[in-house]
Design a protein around this motif. Sequence first.
Motif, PDB file in Angstrom:
ATOM      1  N   GLN A 118       0.820  -1.205   0.000  1.00 51.05           N
ATOM      2  CA  GLN A 118       0.000   0.000   0.000  1.00 51.05           C
ATOM      3  C   GLN A 118       0.857   1.260   0.000  1.00 51.05           C
ATOM      4  OE1 GLN A 118      -2.395  -0.653   3.472  1.00 51.05           O
ATOM      5  NE2 GLN A 118      -3.871  -1.980   2.409  1.00 51.05           N
ATOM      6  N   LEU A 119       1.960   1.250   0.742  1.00 52.86           N
ATOM      7  CA  LEU A 119       2.841   2.418   0.807  1.00 52.86           C
ATOM      8  C   LEU A 119       3.788   2.499  -0.379  1.00 52.86           C
ATOM      9  CD1 LEU A 119       3.811   2.424   4.611  1.00 52.86           C
ATOM     10  CD2 LEU A 119       2.351   4.078   3.432  1.00 52.86           C
ATOM     11  N   GLY A 120       3.922   1.401  -1.112  1.00 53.22           N
ATOM     12  CA  GLY A 120       4.831   1.375  -2.245  1.00 53.22           C
ATOM     13  C   GLY A 120       6.283   1.219  -1.833  1.00 53.22           C
ATOM     14  N   VAL A 121       6.524   0.503  -0.716  1.00 54.40           N
ATOM     15  CA  VAL A 121       7.896   0.281  -0.237  1.00 54.40           C
ATOM     16  C   VAL A 121       8.113  -1.220  -0.095  1.00 54.40           C
ATOM     17  CG1 VAL A 121       7.979   2.505   0.957  1.00 54.40           C
ATOM     18  CG2 VAL A 121       7.221   0.462   2.204  1.00 54.40           C
ATOM     19  N   THR A 122       9.343  -1.602   0.210  1.00 60.63           N
ATOM     20  CA  THR A 122       9.676  -3.009   0.351  1.00 60.63           C
ATOM     21  C   THR A 122       9.358  -3.525   1.749  1.00 60.63           C
ATOM     22  OG1 THR A 122      11.462  -4.631   0.027  1.00 60.63           O
ATOM     23  CG2 THR A 122      12.038  -2.567   1.108  1.00 60.63           C
ATOM     24  N   TYR A 123       9.178  -4.846   1.856  1.00 60.64           N
ATOM     25  CA  TYR A 123       9.003  -5.490   3.147  1.00 60.64           C
ATOM     26  C   TYR A 123      10.262  -6.284   3.466  1.00 60.64           C
ATOM     27  CZ  TYR A 123       7.846  -8.979   6.639  1.00 60.64           C
ATOM     28  OH  TYR A 123       7.895  -9.780   7.747  1.00 60.64           O
ATOM     29  N   VAL A 124      10.737  -6.183   4.726  1.00 64.37           N
ATOM     30  CA  VAL A 124      11.942  -6.896   5.155  1.00 64.37           C
ATOM     31  C   VAL A 124      11.660  -7.565   6.494  1.00 64.37           C
ATOM     32  CG1 VAL A 124      14.397  -6.736   5.669  1.00 64.37           C
ATOM     33  CG2 VAL A 124      13.384  -5.177   3.999  1.00 64.37           C
ATOM     34  N   HIS A 125      11.940  -8.865   6.568  1.00 59.27           N
ATOM     35  CA  HIS A 125      11.779  -9.594   7.823  1.00 59.27           C
ATOM     36  C   HIS A 125      13.063  -9.445   8.635  1.00 59.27           C
ATOM     37  CE1 HIS A 125      10.747 -13.667   9.949  1.00 59.27           C
ATOM     38  NE2 HIS A 125      10.470 -12.614  10.701  1.00 59.27           N
ATOM     39  N   ARG A 126      12.945  -8.956   9.869  1.00 61.57           N
ATOM     40  CA  ARG A 126      14.114  -8.671  10.703  1.00 61.57           C
ATOM     41  C   ARG A 126      14.089  -9.597  11.921  1.00 61.57           C
ATOM     42  NH1 ARG A 126      18.063  -6.062   8.545  1.00 61.57           N
ATOM     43  NH2 ARG A 126      18.593  -4.984  10.482  1.00 61.57           N
ATOM     44  N   ILE A 127      14.998 -10.559  11.955  1.00 59.06           N
ATOM     45  CA  ILE A 127      15.061 -11.474  13.098  1.00 59.06           C
ATOM     46  C   ILE A 127      16.431 -11.437  13.771  1.00 59.06           C
ATOM     47  CG2 ILE A 127      13.263 -13.016  12.256  1.00 59.06           C
ATOM     48  CD1 ILE A 127      15.442 -14.843  11.177  1.00 59.06           C
ATOM     49  N   THR A 128      17.395 -10.776  13.156  1.00 61.00           N
ATOM     50  CA  THR A 128      18.732 -10.607  13.739  1.00 61.00           C
ATOM     51  C   THR A 128      19.222  -9.202  13.428  1.00 61.00           C
ATOM     52  OG1 THR A 128      19.715 -11.550  11.735  1.00 61.00           O
ATOM     53  CG2 THR A 128      19.376 -13.053  13.592  1.00 61.00           C
ATOM     54  N   PRO A 129      20.184  -8.691  14.195  1.00 63.69           N
ATOM     55  CA  PRO A 129      20.691  -7.322  13.980  1.00 63.69           C
ATOM     56  C   PRO A 129      21.627  -7.239  12.776  1.00 63.69           C
ATOM     57  CG  PRO A 129      21.841  -8.334  15.820  1.00 63.69           C
ATOM     58  CD  PRO A 129      20.762  -9.307  15.430  1.00 63.69           C
ATOM     59  N   ASP A 130      21.086  -7.493  11.598  1.00 63.58           N
ATOM     60  CA  ASP A 130      21.889  -7.424  10.378  1.00 63.58           C
ATOM     61  C   ASP A 130      22.000  -5.989   9.897  1.00 63.58           C
ATOM     62  OD1 ASP A 130      22.085 -10.221  10.398  1.00 63.58           O
ATOM     63  OD2 ASP A 130      20.137 -10.400   9.383  1.00 63.58           O
ATOM     64  N   THR A 131      22.792  -5.797   8.844  1.00 69.81           N
ATOM     65  CA  THR A 131      22.946  -4.475   8.245  1.00 69.81           C
ATOM     66  C   THR A 131      21.623  -3.977   7.675  1.00 69.81           C
ATOM     67  OG1 THR A 131      24.095  -3.209   6.521  1.00 69.81           O
ATOM     68  CG2 THR A 131      23.639  -5.517   6.064  1.00 69.81           C
ATOM     69  N   VAL A 132      21.465  -2.674   7.657  1.00 71.55           N
ATOM     70  CA  VAL A 132      20.249  -2.065   7.089  1.00 71.55           C
ATOM     71  C   VAL A 132      20.485  -1.546   5.682  1.00 71.55           C
ATOM     72  CG1 VAL A 132      19.429  -1.409   9.388  1.00 71.55           C
ATOM     73  CG2 VAL A 132      20.784   0.222   8.058  1.00 71.55           C
ATOM     74  N   GLU A 133      21.636  -1.844   5.131  1.00 75.30           N
ATOM     75  CA  GLU A 133      22.004  -1.287   3.828  1.00 75.30           C
ATOM     76  C   GLU A 133      21.020  -1.682   2.734  1.00 75.30           C
ATOM     77  OE1 GLU A 133      25.854  -1.187   0.770  1.00 75.30           O
ATOM     78  OE2 GLU A 133      25.972  -2.240   2.697  1.00 75.30           O
ATOM     79  N   GLY A 134      20.457  -2.886   2.851  1.00 77.99           N
ATOM     80  CA  GLY A 134      19.559  -3.355   1.805  1.00 77.99           C
ATOM     81  C   GLY A 134      18.330  -2.497   1.614  1.00 77.99           C
ATOM     82  N   PHE A 135      17.872  -1.791   2.647  1.00 79.54           N
ATOM     83  CA  PHE A 135      16.678  -0.959   2.501  1.00 79.54           C
ATOM     84  C   PHE A 135      16.948   0.523   2.795  1.00 79.54           C
ATOM     85  CE2 PHE A 135      16.603  -3.329   6.505  1.00 79.54           C
ATOM     86  CZ  PHE A 135      16.571  -2.325   7.452  1.00 79.54           C
ATOM     87  N   THR A 136      18.216   0.898   2.806  1.00 81.70           N
ATOM     88  CA  THR A 136      18.560   2.324   2.927  1.00 81.70           C
ATOM     89  C   THR A 136      19.461   2.808   1.790  1.00 81.70           C
ATOM     90  OG1 THR A 136      20.480   1.828   4.327  1.00 81.70           O
ATOM     91  CG2 THR A 136      18.398   2.287   5.451  1.00 81.70           C
ATOM     92  N   SER A 137      20.167   1.910   1.146  1.00 80.14           N
ATOM     93  CA  SER A 137      21.143   2.325   0.136  1.00 80.14           C
ATOM     94  C   SER A 137      20.495   2.744  -1.169  1.00 80.14           C
ATOM     95  CB  SER A 137      22.143   1.190  -0.135  1.00 80.14           C
ATOM     96  OG  SER A 137      21.460   0.029  -0.589  1.00 80.14           O
ATOM     97  N   GLY A 138      19.190   2.477  -1.350  1.00 82.62           N
ATOM     98  CA  GLY A 138      18.547   2.848  -2.602  1.00 82.62           C
ATOM     99  C   GLY A 138      18.320   4.334  -2.755  1.00 82.62           C
ATOM    100  N   VAL A 139      18.502   5.097  -1.682  1.00 79.83           N
ATOM    101  CA  VAL A 139      18.313   6.546  -1.729  1.00 79.83           C
ATOM    102  C   VAL A 139      19.679   7.201  -1.881  1.00 79.83           C
ATOM    103  CG1 VAL A 139      17.410   8.565  -0.529  1.00 79.83           C
ATOM    104  CG2 VAL A 139      16.287   6.346  -0.272  1.00 79.83           C
ATOM    105  N   ASP A 140      19.869   7.935  -2.970  1.00 75.89           N
ATOM    106  CA  ASP A 140      21.160   8.569  -3.254  1.00 75.89           C
ATOM    107  C   ASP A 140      21.183   9.958  -2.623  1.00 75.89           C
ATOM    108  OD1 ASP A 140      23.501   9.597  -4.217  1.00 75.89           O
ATOM    109  OD2 ASP A 140      23.186   8.954  -6.278  1.00 75.89           O
ATOM    110  N   LEU A 141      21.848  10.068  -1.474  1.00 81.33           N
ATOM    111  CA  LEU A 141      21.890  11.363  -0.788  1.00 81.33           C
ATOM    112  C   LEU A 141      22.617  12.418  -1.599  1.00 81.33           C
ATOM    113  CD1 LEU A 141      22.545  10.343   2.914  1.00 81.33           C
ATOM    114  CD2 LEU A 141      20.401  10.903   1.799  1.00 81.33           C
ATOM    115  N   GLN A 142      23.631  12.034  -2.348  1.00 77.88           N
ATOM    116  CA  GLN A 142      24.343  13.013  -3.172  1.00 77.88           C
ATOM    117  C   GLN A 142      23.408  13.586  -4.225  1.00 77.88           C
ATOM    118  OE1 GLN A 142      26.968  14.180  -2.342  1.00 77.88           O
ATOM    119  NE2 GLN A 142      28.409  12.730  -1.483  1.00 77.88           N
ATOM    120  N   ASP A 143      22.540  12.725  -4.755  1.00 82.12           N
ATOM    121  CA  ASP A 143      21.587  13.193  -5.754  1.00 82.12           C
ATOM    122  C   ASP A 143      20.526  14.081  -5.118  1.00 82.12           C
ATOM    123  OD1 ASP A 143      20.412  13.081  -8.457  1.00 82.12           O
ATOM    124  OD2 ASP A 143      18.781  12.054  -7.435  1.00 82.12           O
TER     125      ASP A 143
END
Length: 355
Positions: free
Chosen positions: A264-289
């Motif tokens: 509904q929000l148009g975003v991805t779903y991620v199952h979080r069961i361990t303290p893994d990296t968040v890069e998979g759902f934060t790196s898609g946004v280009d801050l430089q751009d």
Amino acid sequence: MTLQPLWPLWALVLVAGPIVVFCLVQLARQRSHRGAWVRRTGAAVALVAILLGPSVVDRTGATLQTNAEVFFVVDRTGSMAAEDYDGAQPRLAGVRHDVDAIVDAFPGGRYTVIAWDSQATRQLPLTTDARAVKSWAETARQELTSYSAGSQVDRPLAALETALTGAAERNPNNVRLVYFLSDGENTDGSGSSADAELASYAPLAPLVDGGAVLGYGTAEGGRMRSYDGVTPADQAPYITDDANGGAEAVSVIDEVTLRTIAEQLGVTYVHRITPDTVEGFTSGVDLQDIAGDGRREEVLYRPILWPAAAIALGLIAWELFVIARAYPTRLGPDGFETRRPGFGRASATRKVGAP
């Protein structure tokens, strides 16, 4: 030397301006008391100088600034205490880790927190203070068990809509990222249902540029300790299910609901069961751009207020001293009142009641 006013200039003009003008007028008119009005005018001018904030450059530096606005929507219902994250940790431990990591992934952004349990509240307005968000996450706890009124994942919908709409109106060119952190469980007080009638988040999709729905918990589920705000977490009893003969209640993740919200929000779903990296759902946004070079120069000033403050304090003390000397000090046995002499004036006595 530069000026960094402590008050807005309009306030200085409206409040301090008339005081200084009054003193100058009295200085010109009161020739017999010119010394006193020189003193008062000097004190007024010194106070104005303090309010103007004379300062010198302390240091300069570059701070990262972006137009990314990050909206955290955090589930604090009792089920988020279920102990099935990273072994036997409560789900809120995962929330704390992920909020902290997402903030680090968007340095220089603006952040806000909307949390819900029995009701949805905006915990932090949009702020650039990353430390405030991390502090909130560090201290976030489940709702008081005695006040629990069930869990509905559409409960924060209205608060999120208000926050996104207001942000879009103020800064339409900013990028808005929504991170929805929950186990997706819907409880109406007597049971749970993945098929519960929920309001849709789809109308908010045009206001959302990215983010993710983060799901916590397992299909096997976990037990939940109660929370009364006093008992240490490791000593609190587990919540029981009266409908199941008083056995320990178990909460399981509802991924169907969480995936629906993500769609509904148009975003991805991620199952979080361990303290893994968040890069998979934060790196898609280009801050430089988003923000060009992402940096701006910041100049910090150090106020130099003590010279004007010393002058003002000295003149005010002088004024009080003169007033104290002119005040009646005693009434003699003969009925005469004695006054202390002022500057350039001999002591004087007069009969009480006499003109």
